[in-house]
Design an enzyme around this catalytic site. Structure first.
Site, PDB file in Angstrom:
ATOM      1  N   ASP A  13       0.815  -1.228   0.000  1.00 16.31           N
ATOM      2  CA  ASP A  13       0.000   0.000   0.000  1.00 16.31           C
ATOM      3  C   ASP A  13       0.842   1.269   0.000  1.00 16.31           C
ATOM      4  OD1 ASP A  13      -2.264  -1.697   0.263  1.00 16.31           O
ATOM      5  OD2 ASP A  13      -1.847  -1.825   2.405  1.00 16.31           O
ATOM      6  N   LYS A  16       2.283   2.173  -5.161  1.00 16.35           N
ATOM      7  CA  LYS A  16       3.025   1.720  -6.352  1.00 16.35           C
ATOM      8  C   LYS A  16       2.249   1.962  -7.643  1.00 16.35           C
ATOM      9  CE  LYS A  16       3.237  -2.446  -4.594  1.00 16.35           C
ATOM     10  NZ  LYS A  16       2.841  -2.264  -3.194  1.00 16.35           N
ATOM     11  N   GLY A  40      -4.279  -4.107  -4.686  1.00 19.39           N
ATOM     12  CA  GLY A  40      -5.211  -3.050  -5.081  1.00 19.39           C
ATOM     13  C   GLY A  40      -4.390  -1.845  -5.481  1.00 19.39           C
ATOM     14  N   HIS A  41      -4.106  -1.718  -6.772  1.00 23.83           N
ATOM     15  CA  HIS A  41      -3.231  -0.638  -7.231  1.00 23.83           C
ATOM     16  C   HIS A  41      -4.079   0.537  -7.712  1.00 23.83           C
ATOM     17  CE1 HIS A  41       0.328  -3.617  -7.832  1.00 23.83           C
ATOM     18  NE2 HIS A  41      -0.048  -3.468  -6.582  1.00 23.83           N
ATOM     19  N   GLN A 208       2.077  -6.237  -3.457  1.00 24.47           N
ATOM     20  CA  GLN A 208       2.427  -6.349  -2.042  1.00 24.47           C
ATOM     21  C   GLN A 208       3.795  -5.670  -1.853  1.00 24.47           C
ATOM     22  OE1 GLN A 208       1.218  -9.617  -3.518  1.00 24.47           O
ATOM     23  NE2 GLN A 208      -0.658  -8.496  -3.242  1.00 24.47           N
TER      24      GLN A 208
HETATM   25  P1  IMP Z   1      -2.702 -12.834   1.330  1.00 26.57           P
HETATM   26  O1  IMP Z   1      -1.813 -12.194   0.327  1.00 26.57           O
HETATM   27  O2  IMP Z   1      -4.169 -12.644   1.041  1.00 26.57           O
HETATM   28  O3  IMP Z   1      -2.347 -14.282   1.573  1.00 26.57           O
HETATM   29  O4  IMP Z   1      -2.450 -12.092   2.746  1.00 26.57           O
HETATM   30  C1  IMP Z   1      -1.231 -12.240   3.454  1.00 26.57           C
HETATM   31  C2  IMP Z   1      -0.829 -10.927   4.102  1.00 26.57           C
HETATM   32  O5  IMP Z   1      -0.469  -9.992   3.106  1.00 26.57           O
HETATM   33  C3  IMP Z   1      -1.944 -10.271   4.919  1.00 26.57           C
HETATM   34  O6  IMP Z   1      -1.379  -9.589   6.024  1.00 26.57           O
HETATM   35  C4  IMP Z   1      -2.517  -9.253   3.947  1.00 26.57           C
HETATM   36  O7  IMP Z   1      -3.140  -8.176   4.618  1.00 26.57           O
HETATM   37  C5  IMP Z   1      -1.250  -8.816   3.247  1.00 26.57           C
HETATM   38  N1  IMP Z   1      -1.515  -8.288   1.900  1.00 26.57           N
HETATM   39  C6  IMP Z   1      -1.842  -8.983   0.787  1.00 26.57           C
HETATM   40  N2  IMP Z   1      -2.007  -8.178  -0.260  1.00 26.57           N
HETATM   41  C7  IMP Z   1      -1.746  -6.935   0.189  1.00 26.57           C
HETATM   42  C8  IMP Z   1      -1.711  -5.658  -0.445  1.00 26.57           C
HETATM   43  O8  IMP Z   1      -1.925  -5.494  -1.652  1.00 26.57           O
HETATM   44  N3  IMP Z   1      -1.401  -4.607   0.360  1.00 26.57           N
HETATM   45  C9  IMP Z   1      -1.108  -4.758   1.682  1.00 26.57           C
HETATM   46  N4  IMP Z   1      -1.112  -5.923   2.303  1.00 26.57           N
HETATM   47  C10 IMP Z   1      -1.442  -7.009   1.574  1.00 26.57           C
END
Ligand code: IMP
Length: 427
Positions: A13, A16, A40-41, A208
């Site tokens: 977040d 990017k 979520g870009h 991420q």
């Molecule tokens: P997952 O990717 O759904 O398996 O989540 C694993 C961890 O990564 C969790 O703490 C999510 O909140 C975090 N996470 C996954 N995608 C994002 C993102 O796009 N932004 C911030 N955190 C993320």
């Protein structure tokens, strides 16, 4: 011709999406190499907000090619819905979006499994089925885009899905998925090899962030893919020698969503103030983000893991009204001062952060495009970050809008001929 990677330097977040959209001007191809629709870009163009989850953020510019690499996991409905939504907004993707035939598919049973595993593990995942899909990939029982193209795809899933409404509904859509995916599926490694031979410029888009990388992040509170620069090569099927420069993106403070250690977290009114001023709520899930001061120990570790050549700092303006700003510069672990990010999450949780304080600048930096009138105390804060990390700041994003960005001389070193290209694009 330099290729560039844009990678999150914190826990995601960082903003990017805007940066990829902005710098895509200088590149021919934008390639996502990992993650899925957990991302979520956000891109804001002339006041209109677009949130992309799978489509590369550089595709708003006509003529740019987008790649969804083999390292990405794709939920078919999520991708097709996103394409439809963007087409309704006037963008066209056929002929310029390419999806790897080796990318793994997120299927309904991955979401079912994650719902159960989260009850026990409580990672705070996005519940999109990301983790179980990567699990199946490593366990060699995953289903890929190339499998979707085979006529027996639905038959392979039928024993598991029969009698389950959601599963059966998915199977009914398989012919549609196959027809739609066949417009985009290809061997992206070969496509990129050809592009490299033709001296096309590649922009690699991370999702991420480095601190959520499955190997190097705050394990087990991470996502299940290789978000750091190391994931680019395997996630796209290109040799590492084609990754020339890495731009890390970091907020001027820190946030994270979900569970897991966060040494500089502020659970007080200052944290609330950052959250409210920074609108720190998930762009996809709406979850409130945990907020804290910039953690330079973690950030230095991230610059090392991804080999960051320069940084883009975002959301500095959120700190505009603070009397005092702070940044973590050292941890205290069981009475010992440390500057290395510990491996064990339990050790990270035991760390207390030593904060360095900075006087606030108490003036507006929102929307600035030039360094004229840039507050001195804000400049000093950026100088300290550069000195601590030994990485130059190349860009400063001053609002979500594309053009609200200040470029520093380091930008030319990560994006060669950029000044020339920007000028010719504007003329
Ligand atoms: P997952 O990717 O759904 O398996 O989540 C694993 C961890 O990564 C969790 O703490 C999510 O909140 C975090 N996470 C996954 N995608 C994002 C993102 O796009 N932004 C911030 N955190 C993320």
């Amino acid at each position: 011709m330099s290729n560039l990677a844009v990678i999150g330097a914190q826990w995601g977040d960082e903003g990017k999406g805007k940066i990829v959209d902005l710098v895509s001007l200088h590149f021919d191809i934008v390639a996502r190499y990992q993650g899925g629709h957990n991302a979520g870009h956000t891109v804001v163009i002339e006041g209109k907000t677009y949130i992309l989850q799978l489509i590369p953020s550089g595709m708003f510019r006509g003529g740019k090619i987008g790649i969804i690499g083999n390292g990405v996991v794709i939920e078919p409905n999520a991708l097709l819905t996103e394409i439809k939504k963007m087409e309704a907004a006037g963008f066209r993707f056929e002929g310029r979006l390419h999806i790897s035939d080796r990318a793994h598919l997120i299927l309904p049973h991955h979401r079912w499994r994650e719902k159960e595993s989260e009850k026990i593990q409580n990672i705070g995942t996005t519940l999109r089925g990301i983790g179980p899909t990567y699990e199946d990939k490593s366990a060699r029982r995953g289903m890929r885009v190339c499998d979707l193209m085979q006529s027996n795809f639905a038959d392979r899933l039928l024993p598991m899905y029969k009698g389950n409404a959601e599963g059966e509904e998915f199977l009914e859509q398989v012919p549609k998925f196959r027809a739609e995916f066949s417009k985009y599926a290809c061997n992206c490694s070969s496509f990129l090899a050809e592009a490299i031979r033709n001296e096309k410029r590649l922009l690699f888009e991370g999702a991420q962030a480095t601190m959520l990388d499955v190997d190097h992040g705050t394990y087990p509170f991470v996502t299940s893919s290789s978000c750091a620069a190391g994931g680019i090569s395997t996630g796209l099927g290109i040799g590492p020698k084609h990754i020339h420069k890495v731009l890390g993106v970091s907020k001027a403070y820190a946030t994270r969503v979900g569970s897991g250690p966060f040494p500089s977290e502020l659970t007080d009114l200052t944290g609330d103030k950052i959250r409210n001023r920074g609108k720190e709520f998930g762009s996809i899930t709406g979850r409130p983000r945990r907020c804290g001061w910039l953690d330079l120990v973690a950030l230095k570790y991230a610059t090392q893991i991804s080999g960051m050549d320069a940084l883009c700092i975002t959301k500095l303006d959120i700190l505009d009204e603070f009397d005092e700003i702070a940044a973590g510069v050292e941890y205290d672990l069981d009475g010992e001062k440390i500057h290395e990010f510990p491996a064990s999450y339990e050790a990270v949780e035991r760390c207390s952060v030593h904060l360095r304080k900075f006087p606030g600048w108490k003036s507006n930096t929102y929307g600035l495009k030039k360094l004229d009138n840039f507050p001195l105390n804000a400049r000093k804060y950026l100088d300290f970050i550069e000195d601590y990390l030994q990485v130059p700041v190349a860009m400063l994003s001053t609002s979500p809008e594309r053009d609200d960005t200040i470029f520093f001389p380091a930008f030319d070193t990560i994006c060669e001929n950029s000044t020339q290209r920007t000028q010719s694009a504007q003329s």
